[in-house]
Design a protein around this motif. Structure first.
Motif, PDB file in Angstrom:
ATOM      1  N   SER A   1      -0.842 -62.529   1.079  1.00  0.00           N
ATOM      2  CA  SER A   1      -0.527 -63.956   1.163  1.00  0.00           C
ATOM      3  C   SER A   1       0.575 -64.180   2.195  1.00  0.00           C
ATOM      4  CB  SER A   1      -0.056 -64.424  -0.223  1.00  0.00           C
ATOM      5  OG  SER A   1       0.503 -65.708  -0.144  1.00  0.00           O
ATOM      6  N   GLY A   2       0.410 -65.210   2.987  1.00  0.00           N
ATOM      7  CA  GLY A   2       1.484 -65.612   3.897  1.00  0.00           C
ATOM      8  C   GLY A   2       1.316 -65.087   5.311  1.00  0.00           C
ATOM      9  N   GLU A   3       1.910 -65.861   6.207  1.00  0.00           N
ATOM     10  CA  GLU A   3       1.803 -65.574   7.637  1.00  0.00           C
ATOM     11  C   GLU A   3       2.377 -64.208   8.015  1.00  0.00           C
ATOM     12  OE1 GLU A   3       3.030 -69.200   9.628  1.00  0.00           O
ATOM     13  OE2 GLU A   3       3.160 -68.017  11.486  1.00  0.00           O
ATOM     14  N   SER A   4       3.369 -63.767   7.247  1.00  0.00           N
ATOM     15  CA  SER A   4       4.015 -62.491   7.603  1.00  0.00           C
ATOM     16  C   SER A   4       3.051 -61.308   7.452  1.00  0.00           C
ATOM     17  CB  SER A   4       5.254 -62.257   6.740  1.00  0.00           C
ATOM     18  OG  SER A   4       4.878 -62.063   5.397  1.00  0.00           O
ATOM     19  N   LYS A   5       1.922 -61.526   6.757  1.00  0.00           N
ATOM     20  CA  LYS A   5       0.953 -60.440   6.570  1.00  0.00           C
ATOM     21  C   LYS A   5      -0.225 -60.545   7.547  1.00  0.00           C
ATOM     22  CE  LYS A   5       3.272 -58.690   3.221  1.00  0.00           C
ATOM     23  NZ  LYS A   5       2.935 -58.684   1.815  1.00  0.00           N
ATOM     24  N   ALA A   6      -0.250 -61.611   8.358  1.00  0.00           N
ATOM     25  CA  ALA A   6      -1.429 -61.874   9.189  1.00  0.00           C
ATOM     26  C   ALA A   6      -1.715 -60.747  10.189  1.00  0.00           C
ATOM     27  CB  ALA A   6      -1.258 -63.199   9.934  1.00  0.00           C
ATOM     28  N   GLU A   7      -0.669 -60.225  10.803  1.00  0.00           N
ATOM     29  CA  GLU A   7      -0.900 -59.176  11.805  1.00  0.00           C
ATOM     30  C   GLU A   7      -1.433 -57.899  11.126  1.00  0.00           C
ATOM     31  OE1 GLU A   7       2.505 -58.403  14.241  1.00  0.00           O
ATOM     32  OE2 GLU A   7       1.407 -56.926  15.456  1.00  0.00           O
ATOM     33  N   ALA A   8      -0.801 -57.532  10.009  1.00  0.00           N
ATOM     34  CA  ALA A   8      -1.242 -56.325   9.298  1.00  0.00           C
ATOM     35  C   ALA A   8      -2.694 -56.479   8.844  1.00  0.00           C
ATOM     36  CB  ALA A   8      -0.332 -56.058   8.100  1.00  0.00           C
ATOM     37  N   ILE A   9      -3.045 -57.671   8.350  1.00  0.00           N
ATOM     38  CA  ILE A   9      -4.422 -57.905   7.888  1.00  0.00           C
ATOM     39  C   ILE A   9      -5.390 -57.809   9.066  1.00  0.00           C
ATOM     40  CG2 ILE A   9      -5.972 -59.767   7.079  1.00  0.00           C
ATOM     41  CD1 ILE A   9      -4.636 -58.322   4.785  1.00  0.00           C
ATOM     42  N   SER A  10      -5.015 -58.377  10.203  1.00  0.00           N
ATOM     43  CA  SER A  10      -5.952 -58.325  11.334  1.00  0.00           C
ATOM     44  C   SER A  10      -6.153 -56.881  11.804  1.00  0.00           C
ATOM     45  CB  SER A  10      -5.495 -59.267  12.455  1.00  0.00           C
ATOM     46  OG  SER A  10      -4.906 -58.565  13.502  1.00  0.00           O
ATOM     47  N   HIS A  11      -5.072 -56.081  11.826  1.00  0.00           N
ATOM     48  CA  HIS A  11      -5.230 -54.666  12.204  1.00  0.00           C
ATOM     49  C   HIS A  11      -6.060 -53.906  11.171  1.00  0.00           C
ATOM     50  CE1 HIS A  11      -2.758 -54.937  15.672  1.00  0.00           C
ATOM     51  NE2 HIS A  11      -1.630 -55.154  15.030  1.00  0.00           N
TER      52      HIS A  11
END
Ligand code: PGA
Length: 263
Positions: free
Chosen positions: A199-209
């Motif tokens: 949840s949250g924008e701070s996880k967006a990069e990790a999720i995309s990778h």
């Protein structure tokens, strides 16, 4: 991998709680792998509500937590033992003897880790492993560069993880234990199903990778691409860097349509 994108954290929680409730209704002695951190708190609250209002029964459930800090006692206010009691175990009818959390105070760590792995096997393996994801792509405390075949062991935490967890230690990065016992990536991969919540924008990069990048020890969560039954439930904020987000939504909508038609 099934990627379920929900508009909000509350909806992410509702979907994940339903998955666990349905599994528990089918198998009362469900073996759950559990995670700590801010993300699963809503899930635990939702399951506790289902227990209180609908009598969802946890009396035969067996749990194994992913990790625990090394260097603080189980009764420390910031330990994961305390976290689990506070957010989940005390709120449902689970038996204390069925709850397993790595013992950071074990003198012989290696033997402890082997026994922990053996206990998972003796329980029949983990049916559903709940996971969070670190900003650095970790799962459990398997930091970048962890072997993708690793087993339960002690890991040193990265600066990014120490900083992320500092708010739980009065905002003092130096107060965060530097090491933890964690299930390995290989241990996690043996779970029959993985349920990763973000949840949250701070996880967006990790999720995309993790979802659309290469499988690499640099992003331990990316190994879930090799897991036959992984569901990632993420909110819009955590999904915004995904290239194929519309497709994932379409896949989920079609699946719901088939289910509503009784397939
Ligand atoms: P968080 O932690 O849920 O507190 O963001 C997730 C993790 O580090 O695995």
């Amino acid at each position: 991998m099934e990627i379920i994108v929900q508009p909000t954290y509350a909806q992410l929680v509702a979907v994940s709680a339903e998955i666990i409730r349905d599994a528990l209704l089918k198998k009362p002695n469900l073996v759950l792998g559990l995670a700590t951190g801010s993300t699963p708190i809503g899930l635990y609250e939702a399951l506790a509500r289902m227990h209180k209002t609908d009598g969802l029964d946890f009396s035969e459930v067996i749990t194994f937590n992913l990790d625990e800090y090394v260097g603080i006692p189980p009764n420390h206010p910031c330990s994961y033992h305390t976290f689990m009691e506070m957010h989940f175990f005390n709120a449902v009818n689970i038996r204390p003897e069925n709850c397993h959390i790595p013992q950071s105070t074990a003198v012989a760590h290696e033997e402890f880790c082997e026994r922990y792995e053996a206990a998972i096997v003796d329980a029949g393996g983990i049916d559903i492993q709940v996971l969070g994801i670190g900003k650095d792509g970790h799962i459990g405390f398997n930091e970048p560069s962890s072997s993708l075949g690793s087993r339960t062991r002690i890991k040193t935490l990265t600066q990014s993880t120490l900083e992320a967890n500092a708010p739980h230690f009065g905002g003092v990065v130096d107060a965060v234990p530097k090491m933890a016992i964690t299930m390995g990536v290989g241990t996690i991969m043996e779970a029959k199903q993985c349920l990763l919540l973000a949840s949250g924008e701070s996880k967006a990069e990790a999720i995309s990778h993790a979802v659309e990048g290469p499988i690499t020890a640099e992003v331990p969560a990316s190994v879930l691409q090799m897991h036959p039954r992984t569901i990632m439930i993420i909110d819009e904020a955590a999904a915004w860097q995904l290239k194929r987000v519309d497709y994932y939504k379409q896949v989920y909508a079609n699946k719901q349509k088939l289910l509503s038609q009784g397939h």
